[in-house]
Design a protein around this motif. Sequence first.
Motif, PDB file in Angstrom:
ATOM      1  N   GLY A   1       6.805  -0.318   7.026  1.00  0.00           N
ATOM      2  CA  GLY A   1       6.029   0.900   6.914  1.00  0.00           C
ATOM      3  C   GLY A   1       5.442   1.375   8.226  1.00  0.00           C
ATOM      4  O   GLY A   1       5.805   0.914   9.311  1.00  0.00           O
ATOM      5  N   LYS A   2       4.496   2.305   8.097  1.00  0.00           N
ATOM      6  CA  LYS A   2       3.908   2.942   9.280  1.00  0.00           C
ATOM      7  C   LYS A   2       2.451   3.284   8.982  1.00  0.00           C
ATOM      8  O   LYS A   2       2.102   3.672   7.868  1.00  0.00           O
ATOM      9  N   LEU A   3       1.604   3.150   9.999  1.00  0.00           N
ATOM     10  CA  LEU A   3       0.172   3.412   9.858  1.00  0.00           C
ATOM     11  C   LEU A   3      -0.314   4.371  10.937  1.00  0.00           C
ATOM     12  O   LEU A   3       0.083   4.248  12.096  1.00  0.00           O
TER      13      LEU A   3
ATOM     14  N   TYR B   1       0.846  -1.190   0.000  1.00  0.00           N
ATOM     15  CA  TYR B   1       0.000   0.000   0.000  1.00  0.00           C
ATOM     16  C   TYR B   1       0.882   1.240   0.000  1.00  0.00           C
ATOM     17  O   TYR B   1       1.822   1.339   0.793  1.00  0.00           O
ATOM     18  N   PRO B   2       0.594   2.217  -0.858  1.00  0.00           N
ATOM     19  CA  PRO B   2       1.408   3.436  -0.922  1.00  0.00           C
ATOM     20  C   PRO B   2       1.026   4.444   0.147  1.00  0.00           C
ATOM     21  O   PRO B   2      -0.076   4.397   0.713  1.00  0.00           O
ATOM     22  N   LYS B   3       1.927   5.362   0.412  1.00  0.00           N
ATOM     23  CA  LYS B   3       1.695   6.435   1.377  1.00  0.00           C
ATOM     24  C   LYS B   3       0.429   7.208   1.019  1.00  0.00           C
ATOM     25  O   LYS B   3       0.188   7.543  -0.144  1.00  0.00           O
ATOM     26  N   GLY B   4      -0.403   7.482   2.026  1.00  0.00           N
ATOM     27  CA  GLY B   4      -1.611   8.260   1.820  1.00  0.00           C
ATOM     28  C   GLY B   4      -2.870   7.435   1.607  1.00  0.00           C
ATOM     29  O   GLY B   4      -3.980   7.955   1.717  1.00  0.00           O
ATOM     30  N   GLU B   5      -2.710   6.162   1.333  1.00  0.00           N
ATOM     31  CA  GLU B   5      -3.884   5.317   1.076  1.00  0.00           C
ATOM     32  C   GLU B   5      -4.553   4.884   2.382  1.00  0.00           C
ATOM     33  O   GLU B   5      -3.885   4.561   3.363  1.00  0.00           O
ATOM     34  N   VAL B   6      -5.879   4.884   2.374  1.00  0.00           N
ATOM     35  CA  VAL B   6      -6.632   4.340   3.510  1.00  0.00           C
ATOM     36  C   VAL B   6      -6.671   2.831   3.319  1.00  0.00           C
ATOM     37  O   VAL B   6      -7.308   2.329   2.403  1.00  0.00           O
ATOM     38  N   MET B   7      -5.979   2.118   4.171  1.00  0.00           N
ATOM     39  CA  MET B   7      -5.829   0.669   4.016  1.00  0.00           C
ATOM     40  C   MET B   7      -7.033  -0.098   4.557  1.00  0.00           C
ATOM     41  O   MET B   7      -7.528  -1.039   3.940  1.00  0.00           O
ATOM     42  N   ILE B   8      -7.518   0.338   5.728  1.00  0.00           N
ATOM     43  CA  ILE B   8      -8.675  -0.309   6.363  1.00  0.00           C
ATOM     44  C   ILE B   8      -9.545   0.786   6.969  1.00  0.00           C
ATOM     45  O   ILE B   8      -9.038   1.677   7.645  1.00  0.00           O
ATOM     46  N   ARG B   9     -10.840   0.706   6.744  1.00  0.00           N
ATOM     47  CA  ARG B   9     -11.755   1.688   7.318  1.00  0.00           C
ATOM     48  C   ARG B   9     -12.439   1.129   8.567  1.00  0.00           C
ATOM     49  O   ARG B   9     -12.680  -0.070   8.676  1.00  0.00           O
TER      50      ARG B   9
ATOM     51  N   THR C   1      -9.794   3.320  11.771  1.00  0.00           N
ATOM     52  CA  THR C   1      -9.349   3.432  10.378  1.00  0.00           C
ATOM     53  C   THR C   1      -7.828   3.468  10.345  1.00  0.00           C
ATOM     54  O   THR C   1      -7.195   4.164  11.137  1.00  0.00           O
ATOM     55  N   PHE C   2      -7.223   2.713   9.409  1.00  0.00           N
ATOM     56  CA  PHE C   2      -5.775   2.610   9.285  1.00  0.00           C
ATOM     57  C   PHE C   2      -5.338   3.256   7.974  1.00  0.00           C
ATOM     58  O   PHE C   2      -5.728   2.807   6.889  1.00  0.00           O
ATOM     59  N   THR C   3      -4.525   4.309   8.097  1.00  0.00           N
ATOM     60  CA  THR C   3      -4.056   5.056   6.931  1.00  0.00           C
ATOM     61  C   THR C   3      -2.539   4.956   6.820  1.00  0.00           C
ATOM     62  O   THR C   3      -1.823   5.074   7.824  1.00  0.00           O
ATOM     63  N   VAL C   4      -2.042   4.760   5.604  1.00  0.00           N
ATOM     64  CA  VAL C   4      -0.614   4.559   5.377  1.00  0.00           C
ATOM     65  C   VAL C   4       0.146   5.875   5.493  1.00  0.00           C
ATOM     66  O   VAL C   4      -0.159   6.846   4.801  1.00  0.00           O
TER      67      VAL C   4
ATOM     68  N   ASP D   1       5.093   3.881   3.056  1.00  0.00           N
ATOM     69  CA  ASP D   1       4.725   2.737   2.218  1.00  0.00           C
ATOM     70  C   ASP D   1       4.727   1.436   3.012  1.00  0.00           C
ATOM     71  O   ASP D   1       5.680   1.134   3.737  1.00  0.00           O
ATOM     72  N   VAL D   2       3.658   0.669   2.839  1.00  0.00           N
ATOM     73  CA  VAL D   2       3.413  -0.514   3.669  1.00  0.00           C
ATOM     74  C   VAL D   2       3.555  -1.814   2.887  1.00  0.00           C
ATOM     75  O   VAL D   2       3.139  -1.915   1.726  1.00  0.00           O
ATOM     76  N   ILE D   3       4.152  -2.803   3.537  1.00  0.00           N
ATOM     77  CA  ILE D   3       4.105  -4.191   3.083  1.00  0.00           C
ATOM     78  C   ILE D   3       3.400  -4.965   4.186  1.00  0.00           C
ATOM     79  O   ILE D   3       3.815  -4.929   5.345  1.00  0.00           O
TER      80      ILE D   3
END
Length: 237
Positions: free
Chosen positions: A70-72, A48-56, A110-113, A116-118
Amino acid sequence: MGFGHNLRVLLNQVMQVTDIFNIPLFRNFTSKMKEEFLDQVEYVIEQYPKGEVMIRQGTVCNHLHILLKGKLHVDVMDVSGIEVRVETIKAQRSFGTPHIFAEKNQFPATFTVVEDVILFKATKESVFKIMNSMPLFLQNFLCVSTSCNKCTMTRLRVLSFRGIRNRFIRYLFEHMKEGSNLIEMEHTQVQLAEYLGVTRPALSKEIRKLEEEGFITFKRWTDIYPQQTRVGLHAII
């Protein structure tokens, strides 16, 4: 893309997957247990790239989630509809663990990147099967879930209140022990300000007001004596 590129991608993924064994969920795993786990678990690696909402908030949790890189930011909607920062998660660690097998298996935030996340995602079904054959994994899972659930839910309750005073009093309320008028603080003022999502000067100012108004007294920062009962404290928030 040639065979060499594909091989490098495969090797990188293998190296990233083995990073899961750095977290408490796999504490005291032997080399054989690690091999057996990877053989039996059904998983995918997602990016998941920086700025993307990964989980709502409210999304169903059907997987074991482990942040490999990465970091959330973790944010929750408070009672008035305002988004509040709960914490920042850094790799490597699992998250959402208590919710996988819960009756209401939904993410409470909600989890936001941020970086950049793996992400390692294992199916609930395969995780459950492994628990039946690996008692140590089940024990670690329960320990992690219990610790995570207690900390997260306490903080979510505190952050659901608006205003510094309300959050601080709710924090005191959560840490009061039956039969005692002493609250032993777990955080320094700097740590508590971060925990409550406020600035330290603003928190210090509000604490002084509460002391001047007679709601609390101090022996030292680590020992706070509420001058109100649980009902009394609850009534002023």
